[in-house]
Design an enzyme around this catalytic site. Structure first.
Site, PDB file in Angstrom:
ATOM      1  N   LEU A 109       0.837  -1.209   0.000  1.00  0.00           N
ATOM      2  CA  LEU A 109       0.000   0.000   0.000  1.00  0.00           C
ATOM      3  C   LEU A 109       0.868   1.254   0.000  1.00  0.00           C
ATOM      4  CD1 LEU A 109      -2.533  -1.201   2.690  1.00  0.00           C
ATOM      5  CD2 LEU A 109      -2.994  -0.920   0.267  1.00  0.00           C
ATOM      6  N   PHE A 121       9.295   3.121   8.847  1.00  0.00           N
ATOM      7  CA  PHE A 121       9.543   1.818   9.478  1.00  0.00           C
ATOM      8  C   PHE A 121       9.643   0.679   8.487  1.00  0.00           C
ATOM      9  CE2 PHE A 121       6.486   4.006  12.471  1.00  0.00           C
ATOM     10  CZ  PHE A 121       7.501   4.579  13.218  1.00  0.00           C
ATOM     11  N   GLY A 122       9.090   0.882   7.313  1.00  0.00           N
ATOM     12  CA  GLY A 122       9.108  -0.207   6.342  1.00  0.00           C
ATOM     13  C   GLY A 122       7.891  -0.154   5.456  1.00  0.00           C
ATOM     14  N   LYS A 133       1.600  -2.732   8.803  1.00  0.00           N
ATOM     15  CA  LYS A 133       2.883  -2.034   8.732  1.00  0.00           C
ATOM     16  C   LYS A 133       3.952  -3.005   9.202  1.00  0.00           C
ATOM     17  CE  LYS A 133       3.096   2.674   9.427  1.00  0.00           C
ATOM     18  NZ  LYS A 133       3.198   3.909  10.206  1.00  0.00           N
ATOM     19  N   ASP A 188       2.247  15.779  13.025  1.00  0.00           N
ATOM     20  CA  ASP A 188       2.549  15.559  11.612  1.00  0.00           C
ATOM     21  C   ASP A 188       1.267  15.556  10.782  1.00  0.00           C
ATOM     22  OD1 ASP A 188       4.080  15.178   9.410  1.00  0.00           O
ATOM     23  OD2 ASP A 188       4.633  13.091   9.838  1.00  0.00           O
TER      24      ASP A 188
HETATM   25  P1  AMP Z   1       3.270   5.570   7.002  1.00  0.00           P
HETATM   26  O1  AMP Z   1       4.453   4.693   7.300  1.00  0.00           O
HETATM   27  O2  AMP Z   1       2.273   5.594   8.112  1.00  0.00           O
HETATM   28  O3  AMP Z   1       3.673   6.933   6.542  1.00  0.00           O
HETATM   29  O4  AMP Z   1       2.520   4.888   5.758  1.00  0.00           O
HETATM   30  C1  AMP Z   1       3.096   4.840   4.465  1.00  0.00           C
HETATM   31  C2  AMP Z   1       2.042   4.681   3.407  1.00  0.00           C
HETATM   32  O5  AMP Z   1       1.372   3.428   3.579  1.00  0.00           O
HETATM   33  C3  AMP Z   1       0.939   5.720   3.460  1.00  0.00           C
HETATM   34  O6  AMP Z   1       1.278   6.865   2.744  1.00  0.00           O
HETATM   35  C4  AMP Z   1      -0.209   4.990   2.797  1.00  0.00           C
HETATM   36  O7  AMP Z   1      -0.114   5.045   1.391  1.00  0.00           O
HETATM   37  C5  AMP Z   1       0.001   3.556   3.236  1.00  0.00           C
HETATM   38  N1  AMP Z   1      -0.783   3.293   4.451  1.00  0.00           N
HETATM   39  C6  AMP Z   1      -0.407   3.485   5.739  1.00  0.00           C
HETATM   40  N2  AMP Z   1      -1.389   3.151   6.581  1.00  0.00           N
HETATM   41  C7  AMP Z   1      -2.419   2.719   5.825  1.00  0.00           C
HETATM   42  C8  AMP Z   1      -3.750   2.241   6.105  1.00  0.00           C
HETATM   43  N3  AMP Z   1      -4.194   2.132   7.364  1.00  0.00           N
HETATM   44  N4  AMP Z   1      -4.553   1.924   5.074  1.00  0.00           N
HETATM   45  C9  AMP Z   1      -4.109   2.040   3.810  1.00  0.00           C
HETATM   46  N5  AMP Z   1      -2.888   2.481   3.480  1.00  0.00           N
HETATM   47  C10 AMP Z   1      -2.044   2.822   4.465  1.00  0.00           C
END
Ligand code: AMP
Length: 606
Positions: free
Chosen positions: A334, A339-340, A359, A451
């Protein structure tokens, strides 16, 4: 809820009659220009301004227009009843005199709720409860965020659930049904006239049946010929029970549609008339909610997805530790963050399967990153709000995995950019109102996000936004109202308030600043704020008193909210309670009520 915008005015009396208004004015001394405001029974959302001049009373109806403005017939439009009264206190503009002295409500005179206020609110609640199986806080949030859409839904379908509605029957069949059984004056039914979508009212008087066509004007309002106009059929009927409004007599007992009655619960106790007329809300609510069906052609609401309230039973699903065999992880990525990777997955629960986002920690060996992810999980675990991505649990298997609700339409900025041509301003206002609701919840819980940006608002659908990414968030101590960062890091400076950069002080008020920038991004369809500037250039730009310009598609009132969010001193900046109020009132004002595109043709025999 649909709070009356006049509720704060000390000279607003609610739904009182003309003679009650005159009584209050008499008691207050009958001086020239003495005035009060009351709710109009006839036009929904309208008022009446009652003014004294030369020892006489003058009553001016104020109509709420479809665009949300208010005006006295022939007068200028105003954005609210308060603004309207202020205007007429300076300029008579056609009234007998300027408004000079408000006739203030005494502490023992509460605002009298209107017949429809209670009814509408109760019906709305029942509808939400039954349609989406929501309770408690989730239900309240659903109602606040979608009140105009819900009201529209209820308004346009309410009459279909009433016992007096007989659907498509001929005039002759209508007469036959009315002559069946007792024939008291006022016995009535409503039927569809033909395929045109217009209605007729048939009623008994002196053992004779009379038929009336219910007219619908260009804006979709219903009325009897020459009569008062209403947004919905059921409101018109309720009104006609109180006043004959051109009919041979006021409506009395309904001629019950046998078919509808069979499908319903036992009939509620008979209507009791007291002091005029008080309709029994329960009867209407029962009638409305016996068979809740979701029309297939209506606009999709956030509550239509299972994610609005993912915990059927919170204790069951919301376990901190998720077993590996409960989790299916797809290879679909996604996105990726600090973190990854974030992957698509499915969580198996006793109540069924839930789509989730997982995640996945990129390196088990990097303890600093692992700790950061644990901190984010800890914050998320404490939060539960429909407009915040919920954490469903942690799974410690091949790597540490944070399992969250899925927001499959992705980050707001990207979504807006990709769907520019099909999105409306109303849609963006709705989404940003939801973000303000989520942020108000964080503020109440004493968390700072640190943020907030369009990239961190994820969409479940075009109608449903959730705040995400709690990587920088902090829970404040009970007595603290800010968090002090020891050192600066990789900070999103363009979203940060001056005190964050200058003093490393983070509070809900600095989140408000970021909310303003997020709004700017949203109304720019995912545009980049302070495009070519560097972080330090933005700081001097702000210090010199400059602010981002109003995006071209952005309504003036929304830009005003942004500018308020960018108040330099955090003490003077509004909090999220205030910001949410502003977003709500604008959202409600532009979401029009029942408004069929075309008025139905009024020709043909009734
Ligand atoms: P983050 O590490 O929280 O910045 O997430 C990185 C990317 O993963 C985000 O920009 C979204 O595109 C995707 N993502 C994170 N959390 C979600 C979620 N709960 N549902 C769908 N996509 C997500």
């Amino acid at each position: 809820m649909s709070t009356d915008p006049a509720i704060e005015l000390p000279f607003f009396y609610g739904s009182i009659s003309r003679s009650d208004a005159e009584q209050h004015l008499k008691l207050a001394g009958m001086s020239d220009g003495l005035f009060l405001l009351r709710q109009c029974l006839r036009s929904l959302g309208g008022y009446v301004l009652s003014v004294v001049w030369n020892l006489e009373f003058h009553h001016y109806p104020i109509e709420k227009q479809l665009n949300g403005t208010y005006c006295i017939t022939g007068g200028k439009p105003h954005c609210g009843p308060a603004e309207l009264c202020e205007f007429y206190s300076k300029d008579p503009d056609g009234l007998v005199c300027t408004l000079k002295k408000p006739c203030l409500r005494s502490p023992d005179t509460p605002i009298r709720p209107g017949v429809f206020d209670n009814l509408r609110d109760n019906m709305l609640r029942e509808y939400v409860r039954q349609t989406w199986n929501l309770e408690g806080e989730a239900m309240e949030q659903a109602i606040i965020s979608q009140a105009p859409q819900l009201e529209k839904l209820i308004a346009t379908t309410a009459h279909e659930k009433m016992s007096w509605y007989h659907r498509k029957i001929t005039r002759q069949e209508g007469e036959r049904r009315l002559y069946c059984g007792a024939q008291p004056d006022g016995k009535f039914l409503v039927r569809d006239r033909d395929e045109s979508g217009t209605y007729a009212l048939s009623m008994m008087y002196g053992k004779t049946v009379y038929h009336y066509q219910i007219l619908q004007d260009k804006s979709g309002k219903y009325s009897m010929p020459e009569g008062t106009k209403f947004d919905t059929i059921w409101q018109l009927v309720e009104y006609l029970k109180m006043k004959s409004d051109g009919l041979v007599t006021a409506l009395g007992e309904p001629c019950v549609n046998g078919k509808a009655a069979e499908e319903k619960k036992p009939a509620p106790p008979a209507t009791r008339r007291q002091n005029g007329y008080t309709p029994p809300p329960q009867a209407l609510i029962a009638a409305l909610t016996t068979q809740v069906s979701i029309p297939t052609d209506r606009e999709v609401l956030p509550m239509d997805c299972s994610g609005f309230n993912p915990y059927h039973n919170p204790n069951e699903v919301r376990k901190f530790n998720i077993k590996r065999n409960q989790l299916l992880i797809d290879e679909v990525e996604l996105g990726s963050g600090n973190f990854g990777l974030v992957k698509k997955g499915v969580l198996k629960t006793e109540k069924g399967q839930i789509d989730v986002a997982v995640k996945v920690l990129k390196s088990e060996n990097d303890t600093a990153v692992k700790e950061e992810m644990m901190r984010e999980a800890e914050i998320m675990y404490q939060l539960s709000n429909p407009y915040i991505v919920r954490m469903l649990g942690l799974c410690n298997a091949e790597s540490l995995m944070l399992v969250m609700e899925m927001a499959s339409a992705g980050p707001l900025n990207k979504y807006l950019f990709a769907n520019k041509s099909t999105l409306t301003v109303e849609n963006i206002v709705n989404l940003m109102h939801q973000v303000s609701l989520g942020m108000k919840y964080l503020e109440e819980k004493n968390f700072v996000h640190r943020d907030l940006a369009a990239r961190n608002v994820l969409l479940v659908s075009q109608q449903f936004a959730k705040i995400s990414d709690f990587g920088l968030s902090k829970a404040l101590g009970a007595d603290d109202n800010y968090y002090k960062a020891r050192s600066s890091g990789k900070w999103p400076l363009k979203w940060y308030a001056p005190e964050c950069i200058d003093f490393h002080k983070f509070s809900s008020k600095s989140d408000v600043w970021s909310f303003g920038v997020t709004m700017w991004e949203a109304f720019s369809f995912g545009g980049k704020p302070y495009k070519k500037m560097k972080g330090n250039e933005v700081m001097s730009f702000i210090k010199e008193g400059n602010r981002l310009d109003c995006p071209s598609a952005c309504p003036e009132r929304m830009y005003t909210v942004m500018k308020e969010c960018w108040t330099y001193k955090h003490e003077d900046r509004p909090d999220f309670k205030k910001v949410e109020e502003s977003m709500r009132s604008y959202h409600y004002s532009i979401s029009s009520k029942a408004k069929p595109e075309e008025a139905a043709a009024a020709a043909g025999p009734v």
